[in-house]
Design an enzyme around this catalytic site. Sequence first.
Site: not given
Ligand code: DOR
Ligand code: ZN
Length: 348
Positions: A19-20, A44, A139, A222, A250, A254, A266
């Site tokens: 969700l950033r 993350n 992961h 990813l 997932d 971005h 990714a």
């Molecule tokens: O494609 C991905 N984006 N894979 C991940 O494991 C992390 C994620 C991201 O946080 O952008």
């Molecule tokens: Zn993820």
Amino acid sequence: MGEATRIEIRRPDDWHVHLRDGEMLRAVASYTARQFARAIVMPNLVPPVTTAGAAEAYRQRVLDALPEGSGFVPLMTCYLTDHADPDELARGHEAGLFTAAKLYPAHATTNSAFGVTDLATIRPALERMQRIGMPLLVHGEVTDRDIDIFDREAVYIDRILTGLVRDFPELRIVLEHITTAEAAAFVESAGPTVAATVTPHHMALNRNALFEGGLRPHAYCLPVVKRERHRQAVRKAAVSGSAKFFLGTDSAPHAVERKEADCGCAGIFNAPYAIESYATAFEEEGALDRLEAFASENGPLFYGLPRNEERIVLERVPIEVETSLPAAGSALVPFHAGETLPWRLVQA
Ligand code: DOR
Ligand code: ZN
């Protein structure tokens, strides 16, 4: 029998979402909340969510980003770093601030620089998690530069995950966003403590999608999408009816300029039409009758949480997916941009 025109299921949950934070969080939260009752929110951020205090503050920012009256429940996670503190994990879990903890191998993906460099450093944390019943979300990719990027998940299973499951037989482990036949087979044959999430994009895309008429940054995520044989295996696992496989989008937004760049990020932003995308794949597999278990039952069963009582309806009304959605002073290109999906979520 005619083809179905309506699907009614319990409201689903998303067991893996990004969700950033800040403006991007405020732009994307409602897409997830519109579809799902709950979601496992990835930690993350920069800096990563490593303490119960940080999780509590982040959860509040998520709640503040929701539309008025939304009942969406964010389930927070702890980002494991080397020498993660077992007491902090236990405190956070006990307080309901950490539903689970996420293991990113260092440098595996977006914002994983603080991830775990050596599993040995988190053994005390894993022992505590096993004891208190706190799930570990993995992961599953090795990061060695000498391992081909398309092999990194399978090698992780061989080198790391097999031993992890053996050494922590009671620890509940979710192998996130599986992409290979090896992962599907590993999870299927493991005991009941091991499960996996499946994304809509890994059900829909094989690696040709990365190069369809040119380089396609919006198909890049990813673990990277794999060859057709693997897509088929992942699909079969998701629709198999096995309770070990459940929904985790997932969704990873971005901004468009970060995707369409010489070193593109990714992540696939699939939140806007995630359930429509899954329904499409399940229908293609002749498995619409198993969508509810995958989307709304297997996850809560594994996590030991109640199922949602509320229901959602999908209608067979084609939707054209936007080519771009405004977000955070920029734009996001959603998964399936410009395509038409056969199902539409009807709002209650
Ligand atoms: O494609 C991905 N984006 N894979 C991940 O494991 C992390 C994620 C991201 O946080 O952008
Ligand atoms: Zn993820």
